[in-house]
Write a protein that holds these residues in place. Structure first.
Motif, PDB file in Angstrom:
ATOM      1  N   ARG A   1       0.838  -1.198   0.000  1.00 50.57           N
ATOM      2  CA  ARG A   1       0.000   0.000   0.000  1.00 50.57           C
ATOM      3  C   ARG A   1       0.874   1.250   0.000  1.00 50.57           C
ATOM      4  O   ARG A   1       1.747   1.417   0.839  1.00 50.57           O
ATOM      5  CB  ARG A   1      -0.914   0.022   1.209  1.00 50.57           C
ATOM      6  N   THR A   2       0.645   2.107  -0.981  1.00 53.63           N
ATOM      7  CA  THR A   2       1.278   3.413  -1.004  1.00 53.63           C
ATOM      8  C   THR A   2       0.174   4.474  -1.065  1.00 53.63           C
ATOM      9  O   THR A   2      -0.976   4.168  -1.368  1.00 53.63           O
ATOM     10  CB  THR A   2       2.223   3.584  -2.206  1.00 53.63           C
ATOM     11  N   SER A   3       0.547   5.710  -0.772  1.00 53.74           N
ATOM     12  CA  SER A   3      -0.457   6.760  -0.732  1.00 53.74           C
ATOM     13  C   SER A   3       0.169   8.109  -1.028  1.00 53.74           C
ATOM     14  O   SER A   3       1.385   8.292  -0.893  1.00 53.74           O
ATOM     15  CB  SER A   3      -1.112   6.798   0.660  1.00 53.74           C
ATOM     16  N   VAL A   4      -0.677   9.039  -1.397  1.00 58.06           N
ATOM     17  CA  VAL A   4      -0.238  10.425  -1.510  1.00 58.06           C
ATOM     18  C   VAL A   4       0.127  10.933  -0.118  1.00 58.06           C
ATOM     19  O   VAL A   4      -0.347  10.423   0.891  1.00 58.06           O
ATOM     20  CB  VAL A   4      -1.338  11.317  -2.112  1.00 58.06           C
ATOM     21  N   ASP A   5       0.967  11.952  -0.092  1.00 62.47           N
ATOM     22  CA  ASP A   5       1.392  12.532   1.176  1.00 62.47           C
ATOM     23  C   ASP A   5       0.714  13.891   1.374  1.00 62.47           C
ATOM     24  O   ASP A   5       1.362  14.889   1.653  1.00 62.47           O
ATOM     25  CB  ASP A   5       2.918  12.672   1.201  1.00 62.47           C
ATOM     26  N   HIS A   6      -0.593  13.930   1.152  1.00 58.51           N
ATOM     27  CA  HIS A   6      -1.343  15.161   1.384  1.00 58.51           C
ATOM     28  C   HIS A   6      -2.790  14.802   1.699  1.00 58.51           C
ATOM     29  O   HIS A   6      -3.204  13.646   1.571  1.00 58.51           O
ATOM     30  CB  HIS A   6      -1.266  16.103   0.178  1.00 58.51           C
ATOM     31  N   GLY A   7      -3.564  15.798   2.099  1.00 55.67           N
ATOM     32  CA  GLY A   7      -4.941  15.571   2.500  1.00 55.67           C
ATOM     33  C   GLY A   7      -5.946  15.838   1.398  1.00 55.67           C
ATOM     34  O   GLY A   7      -5.589  15.960   0.218  1.00 55.67           O
ATOM     35  N   THR A   8      -7.208  15.960   1.803  1.00 55.22           N
ATOM     36  CA  THR A   8      -8.294  16.105   0.837  1.00 55.22           C
ATOM     37  C   THR A   8      -8.337  17.485   0.192  1.00 55.22           C
ATOM     38  O   THR A   8      -8.981  17.657  -0.842  1.00 55.22           O
ATOM     39  CB  THR A   8      -9.649  15.848   1.524  1.00 55.22           C
ATOM     40  N   ALA A   9      -7.657  18.459   0.792  1.00 54.96           N
ATOM     41  CA  ALA A   9      -7.577  19.819   0.228  1.00 54.96           C
ATOM     42  C   ALA A   9      -8.950  20.333  -0.194  1.00 54.96           C
ATOM     43  O   ALA A   9      -9.163  20.745  -1.339  1.00 54.96           O
ATOM     44  CB  ALA A   9      -6.601  19.853  -0.945  1.00 54.96           C
ATOM     45  N   PHE A  10      -9.891  20.319   0.731  1.00 52.67           N
ATOM     46  CA  PHE A  10     -11.260  20.750   0.438  1.00 52.67           C
ATOM     47  C   PHE A  10     -11.317  22.161  -0.163  1.00 52.67           C
ATOM     48  O   PHE A  10     -12.210  22.486  -0.943  1.00 52.67           O
ATOM     49  CB  PHE A  10     -12.105  20.732   1.716  1.00 52.67           C
ATOM     50  N   ASP A  11     -10.349  23.009   0.207  1.00 52.60           N
ATOM     51  CA  ASP A  11     -10.392  24.397  -0.250  1.00 52.60           C
ATOM     52  C   ASP A  11     -10.171  24.560  -1.752  1.00 52.60           C
ATOM     53  O   ASP A  11     -10.556  25.576  -2.337  1.00 52.60           O
ATOM     54  CB  ASP A  11      -9.359  25.241   0.511  1.00 52.60           C
ATOM     55  N   ILE A  12      -9.575  23.538  -2.390  1.00 56.73           N
ATOM     56  CA  ILE A  12      -9.336  23.653  -3.836  1.00 56.73           C
ATOM     57  C   ILE A  12     -10.019  22.539  -4.624  1.00 56.73           C
ATOM     58  O   ILE A  12      -9.794  22.390  -5.825  1.00 56.73           O
ATOM     59  CB  ILE A  12      -7.828  23.656  -4.160  1.00 56.73           C
ATOM     60  N   ALA A  13     -10.877  21.755  -3.967  1.00 57.25           N
ATOM     61  CA  ALA A  13     -11.519  20.618  -4.639  1.00 57.25           C
ATOM     62  C   ALA A  13     -12.392  21.061  -5.804  1.00 57.25           C
ATOM     63  O   ALA A  13     -13.102  22.059  -5.716  1.00 57.25           O
ATOM     64  CB  ALA A  13     -12.356  19.827  -3.635  1.00 57.25           C
ATOM     65  N   TYR A  14     -12.301  20.328  -6.917  1.00 55.67           N
ATOM     66  CA  TYR A  14     -13.101  20.531  -8.129  1.00 55.67           C
ATOM     67  C   TYR A  14     -12.815  21.900  -8.779  1.00 55.67           C
ATOM     68  O   TYR A  14     -13.656  22.454  -9.477  1.00 55.67           O
ATOM     69  CB  TYR A  14     -14.594  20.409  -7.823  1.00 55.67           C
ATOM     70  N   LYS A  15     -11.602  22.392  -8.560  1.00 55.73           N
ATOM     71  CA  LYS A  15     -11.207  23.648  -9.205  1.00 55.73           C
ATOM     72  C   LYS A  15     -10.171  23.420 -10.307  1.00 55.73           C
ATOM     73  O   LYS A  15      -9.745  24.360 -10.971  1.00 55.73           O
ATOM     74  CB  LYS A  15     -10.665  24.626  -8.162  1.00 55.73           C
ATOM     75  N   GLY A  16      -9.748  22.164 -10.455  1.00 57.19           N
ATOM     76  CA  GLY A  16      -8.818  21.834 -11.523  1.00 57.19           C
ATOM     77  C   GLY A  16      -7.394  22.261 -11.282  1.00 57.19           C
ATOM     78  O   GLY A  16      -6.594  22.314 -12.218  1.00 57.19           O
ATOM     79  N   ILE A  17      -7.036  22.525 -10.022  1.00 61.15           N
ATOM     80  CA  ILE A  17      -5.673  22.997  -9.737  1.00 61.15           C
ATOM     81  C   ILE A  17      -4.897  22.057  -8.813  1.00 61.15           C
ATOM     82  O   ILE A  17      -3.758  22.347  -8.446  1.00 61.15           O
ATOM     83  CB  ILE A  17      -5.695  24.410  -9.124  1.00 61.15           C
ATOM     84  N   ALA A  18      -5.494  20.939  -8.427  1.00 60.36           N
ATOM     85  CA  ALA A  18      -4.809  19.999  -7.535  1.00 60.36           C
ATOM     86  C   ALA A  18      -3.632  19.346  -8.260  1.00 60.36           C
ATOM     87  O   ALA A  18      -3.760  18.872  -9.391  1.00 60.36           O
ATOM     88  CB  ALA A  18      -5.775  18.925  -7.050  1.00 60.36           C
ATOM     89  N   ALA A  19      -2.483  19.307  -7.603  1.00 64.13           N
ATOM     90  CA  ALA A  19      -1.279  18.720  -8.198  1.00 64.13           C
ATOM     91  C   ALA A  19      -1.365  17.197  -8.211  1.00 64.13           C
ATOM     92  O   ALA A  19      -1.875  16.576  -7.268  1.00 64.13           O
ATOM     93  CB  ALA A  19      -0.044  19.164  -7.420  1.00 64.13           C
TER      94      ALA A  19
END
Length: 324
Positions: A285-303
């Motif tokens: 199991r591997t995972s991203v090292d960041h959270g859900t980033a609700f403040d930018i969700a569905y804005k098309g700018i998530a890395a």
């Protein structure tokens, strides 16, 4: 075959999947474990033009398309980007459970997890502390740890999702030795004679007992136990200097005593390139090292960087396992 869990549908997980797919950045065989309706909604809102293909069984998988093992837990009306939702969070937990079960059944060779919101999941599962603990519980295993790895720094943790008081209480000789062993085992797959630094718990690694005795009574004896087993471990090192030494090449990994001791330097040095790897489990199991980033969700700018690195690491670990 890699399982990719979609994460919280109100967060950045769906758009990260869609963006990585539409740019052709995902290679090999993989299936998204989640809800096709959520991915379709995100795709529509961001106008990505991706064709989402729901499947009910892995036998329906077809190469080259975005295959989604559709759990059918949510519909588009359930999704409100950037908000905490008990229903959406419970679904994100279910994706983890299904992917883990299919890894245990060898349907998948590894799993890559996108972020969930712990606060939201605890609305339906009050005891939830994180991906790592849930997956370990499903696997029936208790000896595990979180490794954060990147080209710049690698850290593991004796304690993660618990209070500082619990971290102090759980910093025992047995627990420290267990994490040193797991770190050595993981690094030994990549290089011979890995050099492991063990951080102290207290300021200045206790300064000879002036700031606490955990280094003297628990950590140093664990390091000596590890050295007796042939592990190249050293310390306890003061936490305010050990990470600099690791970045300069003196060590291959740092064993940390608590969550933020390892996470802060890791995220400062390589926020988008870090990969979360769970050591000691019967599944990869591997995972991203960041959270859900609700403040930018569905804005098309998530890395997508951390996700792609996590995916590459899962593929690499699968290959290493096959060669073993």
């Amino acid at each position: 075959m890699i399982a990719v869990t979609m994460g919280d549908g109100n967060g950045v997980g769906p758009e990260i999947i869609l963006n990585a797919y539409r740019q052709g950045l995902l290679t090999g065989e993989y299936v998204i474990v989640g809800d096709a309706s959520v991915l379709s909604l995100c795709n529509s809102q961001l106008q990505y033009g991706v064709s989402v293909h729901p499947i009910q069984a892995i036998s329906e998988y077809k190469p080259g398309r975005l295959n989604v093992l559709d759990l059918g837990l949510l519909n588009s009306a359930d999704v409100v980007p950037g908000t905490i939702s008990e229903k959406v969070a419970a679904a994100s937990r279910a994706y983890i459970v299904r992917a883990t079960q299919l890894c245990l059944a060898r349907t998948f060779d590894a799993m890559v997890t996108l972020p969930v919101n712990k606060e939201a999941i605890r609305l339906s599962d009050p005891n939830f502390t994180g991906h790592t603990e849930l997956i370990a519980e499903i696997c029936g295993q208790s000896d595990y740890t979180m490794m954060l790895a990147s080209d710049k720094l690698t850290v593991t943790h004796v304690n993660t999702h618990c209070s500082m008081q619990d971290s102090i209480d759980r910093t025992t000789r047995a627990n420290v030795l267990k994490i040193i062993r797991l770190t050595h085992e993981a690094l030994s797959r990549m290089k011979a004679e890995p050099r492991i630094a063990v951080a102290g718990l207290n300021p200045h690694a206790g300064e000879g007992g002036a700031f606490g005795r955990q280094e003297i009574d628990e950590i140093a004896p664990a390091i000596e136990d590890a050295r007796q087993e042939g592990i190249n471990a050293s310390g306890p090192h003061p936490a305010d200097t050990v990470f600099l030494k690791a970045v300069q090449g003196q060590f291959d990994a740092v064993v940390c005593m608590y969550h933020d001791q390892g996470h802060v330097p890791m995220k400062l040095l390589d926020f988008h390139g870090g990969v979360n790897i769970t050591l000691g489990l019967s599944v990869i199991r591997t995972s991203v090292d960041h959270g859900t980033a609700f403040d930018i969700a569905y804005k098309g700018i998530a890395a997508t960087g951390s996700f792609l690195e996590a995916y590459k690491m899962a593929v690499k670990m699968t290959a290493q396992q096959a060669e073993a």
